[in-house]
Design a protein around this motif. Structure first.
Motif, short mmCIF file in Angstrom:
data_model
loop_
_atom_site.label_atom_id
_atom_site.label_comp_id
_atom_site.label_asym_id
_atom_site.label_seq_id
_atom_site.Cartn_x
_atom_site.Cartn_y
_atom_site.Cartn_z
N MET A 148 4.92 31.56 -11.99
CA MET A 148 5.36 30.37 -11.27
C MET A 148 4.37 29.24 -11.49
SD MET A 148 6.02 29.92 -7.18
CE MET A 148 6.21 28.26 -6.49
N ALA A 149 4.89 28.01 -11.55
CA ALA A 149 4.03 26.83 -11.68
C ALA A 149 3.16 26.68 -10.44
CB ALA A 149 4.89 25.59 -11.89
N LEU A 150 2.05 25.99 -10.60
CA LEU A 150 1.15 25.73 -9.48
C LEU A 150 1.90 25.04 -8.34
CD1 LEU A 150 -1.89 25.51 -8.47
CD2 LEU A 150 -1.80 23.18 -9.40
N PRO A 151 1.91 25.60 -7.13
CA PRO A 151 2.56 24.92 -6.01
C PRO A 151 1.80 23.66 -5.62
CG PRO A 151 2.27 27.27 -5.54
CD PRO A 151 1.45 26.96 -6.75
N ILE A 152 2.54 22.57 -5.45
CA ILE A 152 1.96 21.27 -5.10
C ILE A 152 2.66 20.76 -3.85
CG2 ILE A 152 1.53 18.91 -5.86
CD1 ILE A 152 1.69 19.91 -8.75
N VAL A 153 1.87 20.35 -2.86
CA VAL A 153 2.40 19.91 -1.57
C VAL A 153 2.22 18.39 -1.44
CG1 VAL A 153 2.16 20.12 0.93
CG2 VAL A 153 1.86 22.14 -0.54
N HIS A 154 3.28 17.73 -1.02
CA HIS A 154 3.23 16.27 -0.82
C HIS A 154 4.20 15.88 0.28
CE1 HIS A 154 2.90 11.99 -1.62
NE2 HIS A 154 4.21 11.93 -1.69
N HIS A 155 3.82 14.88 1.06
CA HIS A 155 4.69 14.31 2.10
C HIS A 155 4.68 12.80 1.96
CE1 HIS A 155 6.49 13.38 5.97
NE2 HIS A 155 6.67 14.67 6.20
N PRO A 156 5.84 12.14 2.08
CA PRO A 156 5.87 10.67 1.97
C PRO A 156 4.96 9.97 2.97
CG PRO A 156 8.10 11.57 1.86
CD PRO A 156 7.19 12.71 2.21
N ASP A 157 4.67 10.60 4.10
CA ASP A 157 3.82 9.97 5.11
C ASP A 157 2.35 9.89 4.70
OD1 ASP A 157 5.92 9.51 6.80
OD2 ASP A 157 5.48 11.15 8.18
N TYR A 158 1.97 10.52 3.58
CA TYR A 158 0.56 10.45 3.16
C TYR A 158 0.13 9.01 2.90
CZ TYR A 158 0.51 15.54 2.26
OH TYR A 158 0.57 16.92 2.36
N ASP A 159 1.04 8.18 2.50
CA ASP A 159 0.74 6.78 2.17
C ASP A 159 1.11 5.91 3.37
OD1 ASP A 159 0.26 4.33 1.01
OD2 ASP A 159 1.40 4.74 -0.81
N ALA A 160 0.16 5.67 4.27
CA ALA A 160 0.43 4.89 5.48
C ALA A 160 0.46 3.40 5.13
CB ALA A 160 -0.63 5.16 6.54
N GLU A 161 1.63 2.79 5.25
CA GLU A 161 1.80 1.40 4.84
C GLU A 161 1.06 0.42 5.74
OE1 GLU A 161 5.94 0.60 4.42
OE2 GLU A 161 6.19 1.99 2.75
N SER A 162 0.60 0.89 6.91
CA SER A 162 -0.12 0.00 7.81
C SER A 162 -1.53 -0.32 7.31
CB SER A 162 -0.20 0.62 9.22
OG SER A 162 -0.94 1.84 9.19
N VAL A 163 -2.00 0.41 6.28
CA VAL A 163 -3.31 0.14 5.70
C VAL A 163 -3.13 -0.73 4.46
CG1 VAL A 163 -5.38 1.16 4.69
CG2 VAL A 163 -4.21 2.32 6.57
N PRO A 164 -3.61 -1.98 4.48
CA PRO A 164 -3.36 -2.90 3.36
C PRO A 164 -4.18 -2.55 2.13
CG PRO A 164 -4.86 -3.91 4.95
CD PRO A 164 -4.41 -2.61 5.56
N ASP A 165 -3.77 -3.07 0.97
CA ASP A 165 -4.48 -2.81 -0.27
C ASP A 165 -5.90 -3.37 -0.25
OD1 ASP A 165 -2.32 -1.50 -1.30
OD2 ASP A 165 -1.62 -3.15 -2.56
N SER A 166 -6.17 -4.35 0.62
CA SER A 166 -7.50 -4.95 0.70
C SER A 166 -8.51 -4.04 1.42
CB SER A 166 -7.43 -6.29 1.44
OG SER A 166 -6.86 -6.12 2.74
N HIS A 167 -8.03 -3.00 2.07
CA HIS A 167 -8.90 -2.07 2.79
C HIS A 167 -9.78 -1.30 1.81
CE1 HIS A 167 -10.09 1.19 5.53
NE2 HIS A 167 -9.65 0.44 6.54
N ARG A 168 -10.98 -0.90 2.26
CA ARG A 168 -11.88 -0.14 1.38
C ARG A 168 -11.30 1.21 1.00
NH1 ARG A 168 -17.87 0.65 3.11
NH2 ARG A 168 -16.90 1.33 5.05
#
Length: 309
Positions: free
Chosen positions: A1-21
């Motif tokens: 079996m291929a390596l299991p990879i876990v991801h959730h759309p909520d990982y990218d919180a849009e409330s944090v702007p690109d200008s943040h460190r």
């Protein structure tokens, strides 16, 4: 079996702007990069509140989940405590817990988030809200899916929160390979600490890594490893202070993956830190750990994907 990879759309919180460190977009960029290669993801549930209590003060957990963290505590974390941040961190913890179960079943698995090692029992710090690895380790131990856990932390910053949570827990061995001259200034002792001087290069780092891995496995005999593969030791990282190249990071991830697989120990990869302004470059470096675990666990005769140098 291929390596299991876990991801959730909520990982990218849009409330944090690109200008943040903190380059929050690295999570979606990494997922996009892997999708383009044909990878598919397991989607975790948000961690229930009861799991969070296994590693954190219930009062702090409630404050995060109700967006009522006081301003001083929020400044220490580095994020405004919004519902989106609460959802993101619960998804991240749930992702590491799911990856741990998948690793026990398949030999290795990756959460495309996690590694929030500055969060302690009392509260968060350094862009870390809940300590996903600490929660997942406690969940796996309570469920009887492992007996001894090792946390191999190669983020450039000392794993202070993880060390403090497990300071008197003999079921979890904590090991941190980090820049000694970097934050946090107060470093509660891990079971194994190796601090490198500012400016350490690939050769310095990899020599220390070999001894570090030998010591971690020799002293802990784990049946489950959590690997924090932060890419902030990179020479272009804004917060790192070390001088590793892309090739050095690739080799680090390969050696850790092969050490775990060679010992026959299931390994859970989590992302950890990475703070270059170019979020796509950070995401690409995070893919090295995915590649290393896929290659180390690939069936004999089958070639795992490896990104070009």
């Amino acid at each position: 079996m291929a390596l299991p990879i876990v991801h959730h759309p909520d990982y990218d919180a849009e409330s944090v702007p690109d200008s943040h460190r903190f380059p929050m977009r690295k999570y979606s960029l990494l997922a996009d990069l892997l999708r383009e290669r044909g990878e598919t993801f397991a989607v975790p549930a948000h961690a229930p509140e009861s799991w969070l209590h296994l590693a954190h003060d219930p009062a702090y957990v409630t404050a995060v989940l109700t967006s009522s963290v006081d301003a001083k505590a929020a400044r220490k974390i580095g994020f405004e405590m919004t519902p989106a941040i609460a959802a993101r961190t619960r998804a991240s913890v749930g992702g590491t817990c799911l990856a741990a179960r998948l690793a026990v079943e398949h030999g290795a698995a990756v959460n495309l988030a996690g590694g929030s090692h500055h969060a302690s029992y009392e509260g968060g710090a350094g862009f870390c809200v809940f300590n996903d690895v600490a929660v997942a380790a406690r969940v796996m131990l309570e469920d009887g899916l492992c007996r001894k856990v090792a946390v191999i932390d190669c983020d450039v910053h000392h794993g202070d929160g993880t060390a403090s949570i497990f300071a008197v827990d003999n079921h979890v061995f904590t090991a941190s390979l980090h820049c000694e001259d970097n934050w946090p200034r107060t470093k509660p002792p891990s079971d194994l600490d190796v601090g490198l001087p500012k400016g350490a290069t690939d050769s310095d780092y990899l020599q220390a890594l070999d001894s570090f891995l030998k010591g971690a496995f020799g002293r802990s005999a784990p049946d489950l490893v959590f690997y924090n593969a932060g890419v902030d030791p990179h020479q272009k990282d804004r917060l790192g202070l070390l001088s590793l190249s892309d090739e050095g990071l690739r080799e680090r991830d390969r050696r850790v993956a092969e050490a775990c697989v060679g010992q026959g120990v299931p390994v859970v990869g989590v992302l950890g830190g990475g703070y270059e302004k170019d979020a796509s470059a950070v995401a690409r470096r995070h893919s090295f750990m995915v590649d290393a675990l896929a290659a180390a666990t690939a069936p004999q005769g089958r070639t795992a994907f490896s990104s070009p140098h």
